[in-house]
Design a protein around this motif. Structure first.
Motif, PDB file in Angstrom:
ATOM      1  N   GLY A 339      50.512  38.379  66.877  1.00 38.15           N
ATOM      2  CA  GLY A 339      50.597  36.866  66.893  1.00 38.15           C
ATOM      3  C   GLY A 339      49.658  36.438  66.641  1.00 38.15           C
ATOM      4  O   GLY A 339      49.557  34.942  66.261  1.00 38.15           O
ATOM      5  N   GLN A 340      47.912  37.212  66.831  1.00 41.13           N
ATOM      6  CA  GLN A 340      47.291  36.396  66.641  1.00 41.13           C
ATOM      7  C   GLN A 340      46.574  36.701  65.080  1.00 41.13           C
ATOM      8  O   GLN A 340      47.613  37.113  64.015  1.00 41.13           O
ATOM      9  CB  GLN A 340      45.842  37.207  67.875  1.00 41.13           C
ATOM     10  N   THR A 341      45.242  35.651  65.066  1.00 37.59           N
ATOM     11  CA  THR A 341      45.221  35.603  63.668  1.00 37.59           C
ATOM     12  C   THR A 341      44.069  36.337  62.849  1.00 37.59           C
ATOM     13  O   THR A 341      42.964  36.420  64.230  1.00 37.59           O
ATOM     14  CB  THR A 341      45.246  34.098  62.828  1.00 37.59           C
ATOM     15  N   LEU A 342      43.629  36.692  62.066  1.00 40.61           N
ATOM     16  CA  LEU A 342      42.514  37.082  62.030  1.00 40.61           C
ATOM     17  C   LEU A 342      41.459  37.396  60.381  1.00 40.61           C
ATOM     18  O   LEU A 342      42.996  36.560  59.136  1.00 40.61           O
ATOM     19  CB  LEU A 342      42.135  38.794  62.061  1.00 40.61           C
ATOM     20  N   GLU A 343      40.628  36.377  60.118  1.00 40.59           N
ATOM     21  CA  GLU A 343      39.990  36.701  58.760  1.00 40.59           C
ATOM     22  C   GLU A 343      40.092  37.716  57.871  1.00 40.59           C
ATOM     23  O   GLU A 343      40.256  38.760  58.222  1.00 40.59           O
ATOM     24  CB  GLU A 343      38.607  35.716  58.463  1.00 40.59           C
ATOM     25  N   GLU A 344      40.337  37.516  56.571  1.00 39.33           N
ATOM     26  CA  GLU A 344      40.281  38.669  56.242  1.00 39.33           C
ATOM     27  C   GLU A 344      39.025  39.639  55.826  1.00 39.33           C
ATOM     28  O   GLU A 344      38.449  38.512  55.277  1.00 39.33           O
ATOM     29  CB  GLU A 344      41.352  38.501  54.353  1.00 39.33           C
ATOM     30  N   GLY A 345      38.952  40.655  55.995  1.00 41.11           N
ATOM     31  CA  GLY A 345      37.616  41.860  56.414  1.00 41.11           C
ATOM     32  C   GLY A 345      37.491  40.859  57.366  1.00 41.11           C
ATOM     33  O   GLY A 345      36.980  42.332  57.740  1.00 41.11           O
ATOM     34  N   GLY A 346      38.130  40.699  58.428  1.00 42.83           N
ATOM     35  CA  GLY A 346      37.973  41.778  59.893  1.00 42.83           C
ATOM     36  C   GLY A 346      38.772  42.178  59.497  1.00 42.83           C
ATOM     37  O   GLY A 346      38.827  44.149  60.094  1.00 42.83           O
ATOM     38  N   THR A 347      38.592  42.980  62.108  1.00 43.42           N
ATOM     39  CA  THR A 347      38.191  44.558  61.952  1.00 43.42           C
ATOM     40  C   THR A 347      39.196  44.212  63.480  1.00 43.42           C
ATOM     41  O   THR A 347      39.359  43.558  64.132  1.00 43.42           O
ATOM     42  CB  THR A 347      37.183  44.371  62.796  1.00 43.42           C
ATOM     43  N   ILE A 348      40.478  44.947  63.170  1.00 44.93           N
ATOM     44  CA  ILE A 348      41.262  45.548  64.025  1.00 44.93           C
ATOM     45  C   ILE A 348      41.581  47.404  64.781  1.00 44.93           C
ATOM     46  O   ILE A 348      41.283  47.488  63.785  1.00 44.93           O
ATOM     47  CB  ILE A 348      42.838  44.695  63.545  1.00 44.93           C
ATOM     48  N   THR A 349      41.144  46.711  65.835  1.00 43.98           N
ATOM     49  CA  THR A 349      40.961  48.061  66.900  1.00 43.98           C
ATOM     50  C   THR A 349      41.838  48.775  67.353  1.00 43.98           C
ATOM     51  O   THR A 349      43.492  47.563  68.009  1.00 43.98           O
ATOM     52  CB  THR A 349      40.138  47.385  67.864  1.00 43.98           C
TER      53      THR A 349
END
Length: 562
Positions: A339-349
């Motif tokens: 449900g949260q947002t990330l910018e393209e190029g961001g990191t997800i763990t």
């Protein structure tokens, strides 16, 4: 007879006359003749008689006191005539030379003795005077206020300090402000009284405020286009530039941190000062393509989560851990959450399960039976590899392990265990090695030493030097041996377990002790031909090829000394 006079009345008249400076003289004496009166100026030895009023003599601290004796009862003239005793006219009428009044009475001054102070008394008086002077100075004139260090602080702190110490109004003043590179604007640059000095509440104190850096001071203008944003920031801070600003913006052509452009207002690079307006634009790199809404991958295969992140241009950070509840390869948790947002190029763990781990216990000291029971448990799914060495521990017990106790490992992890072989045993027969080649014994020693022992074998001592032997005639055969440093006594054949550092002494044969009888060579038929040597001796025996020139030569082989 004259009228009888009242003594007290006469005395009162005389005292009054003396008070007003008049002389009063008694004209006649009919009933009494006053006697000479004693006048004293002290109260010592005073009798209970009539005391005249005290008169304070001006200019002195001595009291004049007049004391008169109480008059005796006087006889009248008629009584004297009747008395047969002799009549004394001076006594009856008084001495013509006696004073006519109290004003003519004789006064004797009695001075009080002067008191002299002792040395101790003088010291006490001097000390009291000094203490009094010190108290007057301390409470009336001494400075008690400790001057603080206000450099770098504002005037509000000075005002609070002055109010707290009840300083007089107007003693705190400010001087003309000055420029300073060290002290920021409107802060105190210096003070007229040094910190730590004690002052009075009426002592004037002057403070000089800072104007900050001089805006008109020239500053060297650098090659900004070839500087990074961090280098520009350091240049601004170092020179305390007043009107230089750095902003950032995205750029697809300029790398992040580099300068895109700059602009000088009302000046050029050669006339740049600290107060010149300068605007610098630095790059933030390429702008992100867009926003990505995070999906939930908890309890799902990590392979799927990794593929999804790659399609959204996200960087994946994989962290693995053991779990008793989540199967191996599944996602336990993720950050950011769904449900949260990330910018393209961001990191997800993603935290991924490694399955149920195996906790390795302390296996050192386990017997063979205990070790077999532990490895048979399905929960202890590790691959056990054992290595056996000679050790004083009981045979089959674990000596060491390759993974520390308490460590959680994956299923199938290789666990190396070192198991004890106990002590080496040379033989079970006291004559097992007799007659064998000594190299076989050497090979046995090398084998046990490869398994943790440190045994030595050789021809030690004079009793074990090489010798000839008819029983063991082959060179290199062991004729005798003993364990001189083992657990057995010397000469018993070493049939008991050896210590790990045992030393085996052996003796080898160099050949037979009795020389072998040589086989006679066949005799050649005599011929009449002359010998090649030209000898004419008919008893000469020809020598066959390969035989010794001496018929007594021994045919026994040479013994090998080891």
């Amino acid at each position: 007879m004259a009228e009888k006079k009242d003594f007290m009345a006469e005395l009162a008249k005389e005292v009054d006359a003396k008070k007003h400076g008049r002389n009063v003289k008694i004209d006649t004496v009919d009933d009494f003749v006053p006697k000479k009166r004693l006048v004293r100026e002290t109260e010592y030895d005073r009798e209970e008689d009539y005391t005249a009023p005290v008169k304070k003599k001006p200019g002195t601290d001595l009291d004049e006191m007049v004391r008169m004796e109480e008059p005796k009862k006087l006889k009248t003239f008629s009584d004297e005539l009747k008395d047969n005793s002799g009549f004394d006219e001076k006594e009856a009428y008084g001495d013509p030379d006696s004073p006519d009044s109290f004003a003519e009475e004789e006064r004797v001054k009695i001075e009080k003795p002067k008191r002299h102070l002792s040395a101790g008394g003088k010291i006490l008086i001097a000390a009291a005077a000094a203490a009094a002077a010190f108290l007057i100075y301390w409470f009336g004139f001494a400075p008690h206020i400790v001057m603080q260090d206000f450099v770098g602080k504002d005037l509000n702190s000075v005002s609070a300090w002055a109010k707290q110490n009840k300083m007089d109004a107007g003693v705190v003043a400010t001087a003309t402000p000055e420029y300073s590179m060290e002290i920021d604007k409107d802060l105190i640059l210096s003070q007229s009284v040094s910190a730590g000095t004690k002052i009075r509440k009426d002592t004037p104190v002057t403070f000089t405020l800072s104007l900050g850096p001089d805006p008109d001071e020239a500053v060297t203008f650098p090659d900004i286009r070839n500087m990074t944003q961090s280098e520009i920031t350091d240049w601004i801070n170092e020179n305390k530039l007043l009107k230089t600003k750095v902003t950032t913006q995205y750029s697809t052509t300029v790398e992040s941190g580099a300068v895109i452009s700059y602009d000088l207002k009302n000046a050029d690079e050669s006339s740049f000062t600290r107060g010149t307006t300068l605007n610098i634009i630095c790059s933030k790199g390429a702008a992100p393509a867009g926003q990505v809404t995070v999906e939930s991958w908890v309890n799902k295969e990590f392979a799927g989560a990794n593929g999804w992140a790659a399609s959204k241009k996200l960087t994946v950070n994989k962290q693995e851990t053991y779990s008793d509840k989540v199967d191996s390869g599944l996602v336990i948790s993720q950050s950011p959450e769904a449900g949260q947002t990330l910018e393209e190029g961001g990191t997800i763990t993603f935290v991924v399960s490694k399955g149920k781990g195996v906790t390795v216990p302390n296996l050192v000291g386990y017997t063979k039976e205990q070790l077999d029971a532990w490895t048979a448990d399905k929960n202890n799914d590790v691959t056990v590899v054992t290595k056996s060495i000679y050790n004083e521990a009981p045979a089959g017990s674990v000596i060491s392990q390759s993974i520390n106790a308490g460590t959680v490992v994956d299923s199938g992890t290789v666990l190396e265990l070192t198991v004890s072989l106990y002590l080496p045993i040379l033989q079970t027969n006291s004559r097992q090695w007799l007659g064998k080649d000594y190299l076989e014994l050497k090979a046995w020693v090398d084998d046990v030493n490869s398994k943790g022992a440190n045994i030595q074998a050789g021809e030690y001592g004079a009793d074990y030097q090489p010798t000839t032997s008819d029983e063991y005639p082959t060179p290199g055969q062991i004729t005798k041996y003993a364990c001189s440093y083992g657990t057995s006594d010397v000469g018993n054949g070493c049939e008991r377990p050896l210590s790990l550092n045992a030393r085996i002494a052996y003796q080898v044969s160099t050949g037979p002790k009795t020389a072998a009888t040589p086989t006679p060579a066949p005799t050649a038929e005599p011929t009449t031909a002359p010998s090649s040597s030209g000898s004419n001796n008919p008893d000469a025996v020809p020598v066959s090829p390969g035989s010794s020139s001496s018929p007594e030569a021994s045919a026994s082989p040479t013994a090998e000394t080891h």
